[in-house]
Structures are given as structure tokens and as C-alpha cells.
Write a protein that holds these residues in place. Structure first.
Motif, PDB file in Angstrom:
ATOM      1  N   ALA A   1       0.391  -0.245   2.498  1.00  0.00           N
ATOM      2  CA  ALA A   1      -0.675   0.567   2.388  1.00  0.00           C
ATOM      3  C   ALA A   1      -0.885   1.298   3.736  1.00  0.00           C
ATOM      4  O   ALA A   1      -0.788   0.760   4.899  1.00  0.00           O
ATOM      5  CB  ALA A   1      -2.103  -0.223   2.258  1.00  0.00           C
TER       6      ALA A   1
ATOM      7  N   ASN B   1      -2.850   6.338  -4.253  1.00  0.00           N
ATOM      8  CA  ASN B   1      -3.280   5.097  -3.401  1.00  0.00           C
ATOM      9  C   ASN B   1      -2.767   4.988  -1.983  1.00  0.00           C
ATOM     10  O   ASN B   1      -3.093   4.295  -1.269  1.00  0.00           O
ATOM     11  CB  ASN B   1      -3.187   3.714  -4.204  1.00  0.00           C
ATOM     12  CG  ASN B   1      -3.776   3.655  -5.433  1.00  0.00           C
ATOM     13  OD1 ASN B   1      -5.188   3.688  -5.236  1.00  0.00           O
ATOM     14  ND2 ASN B   1      -3.225   3.363  -6.550  1.00  0.00           N
TER      15      ASN B   1
ATOM     16  N   THR C   1       0.093   4.579  -0.929  1.00  0.00           N
ATOM     17  CA  THR C   1       0.905   3.254  -0.751  1.00  0.00           C
ATOM     18  C   THR C   1       2.382   3.413  -1.231  1.00  0.00           C
ATOM     19  O   THR C   1       2.597   3.907  -2.177  1.00  0.00           O
ATOM     20  CB  THR C   1       0.221   2.197  -1.615  1.00  0.00           C
ATOM     21  OG1 THR C   1      -1.234   1.848  -1.493  1.00  0.00           O
ATOM     22  CG2 THR C   1       1.106   0.894  -1.728  1.00  0.00           C
TER      23      THR C   1
END
Length: 119
Positions: free
Chosen positions: A23, A79, A81
Motif C-alpha cells: 500500500a 487503491n 497499491t
């Protein structure tokens, strides 16, 4: 503030699969090269894979020879990520895996996630 948070490690049988996540906070993952490294006990940290920032490179990704065709690095822009999908895992893949990025000449690392391979 740039922060990388690794997760997804665990115990897996040889031949199995595992997906690691990184992340990314404080920067756009899509605009920067994001790397995975690993370090086994008693060994130096080694580069595993890179997904290149889409703004700066015609290449999409790169892999160490030892993991090519078994590992796939990918990115979820929504996201922010980066993932490392690991398949056909071997005992020699056991290590602590780290997410990494170099931003404005400063290096950032995730905290690491342990991958253990059982026979």
C-alpha cells in the motif's frame, strides 16, 4: 509523507502461490517506479521486480531472472497499491519481502513481510 506498507506474507507449501501487497501512501504509485526486494537469512537484499511509473517509461515491468515467469508485479491505481503475485514457489523464495521506491533521490522501504516455504 511517503509510506509503504507491506502485507500478505505467510507460510505456503512449495509449489503454492501467495500474493503480497504494498500500500503506497504520500505519492502516486502510477507515477513512480515501485520495486520489490527480498532478503533471506544471512544473504544480501536482492531485487525481485519493478513496475515502472506510467509517466516515464515505455516498459511496464521487469523481473530478476530467478523469478521470471513465476512472479507477476501489478498495480491497482484506484487503491494506490502494488502487488506481487508469486506462483510455483520454491524453498529458495523464502525471505522477507520489502516494497521499495526512490522518490527525489530518497529511498523508502516497507517494513517487510515474511514468506516461509514448507516442503
Amino acid at each position: 509523507q511517503v509510506q509503504l506498507v507491506d502485507s500478505g506474507g505467510g507460510l505456503v507449501q512449495a509449489g503454492g502461490s501467495l500474493r503480497l501487497s504494498c500500500a503506497v501512501h504520500g505519492i502516486s504509485a502510477s507515477a513512480n517506479d515501485i520495486n520489490w526486494y527480498r532478503q533471506a537469512p544471512g544473504q544480501q537484499r536482492e531485487w525481485v521486480a519493478t513496475i515502472y511509473g506510467s509517466f516515464y517509461s515505455d516498459s511496464t515491468d521487469g523481473y530478476a531472472h530467478s523469478v521470471k515467469c513465476r512472479f507477476t508485479i501489478s498495480r491497482d491505481d484506484a487503491n494506490n497499491t502494488v502487488y506481487l503475485q508469486m506462483s510455483s514457489l520454491k524453498p529458495e523464495d523464502a525471505a522477507v519481502y520489502y516494497c521499495n521506491a526512490v522518490i527525489q533521490f530518497r529511498e523508502y522501504w516497507g517494513q517487510g513481510t515474511q514468506v516461509t516455504i514448507s516442503l
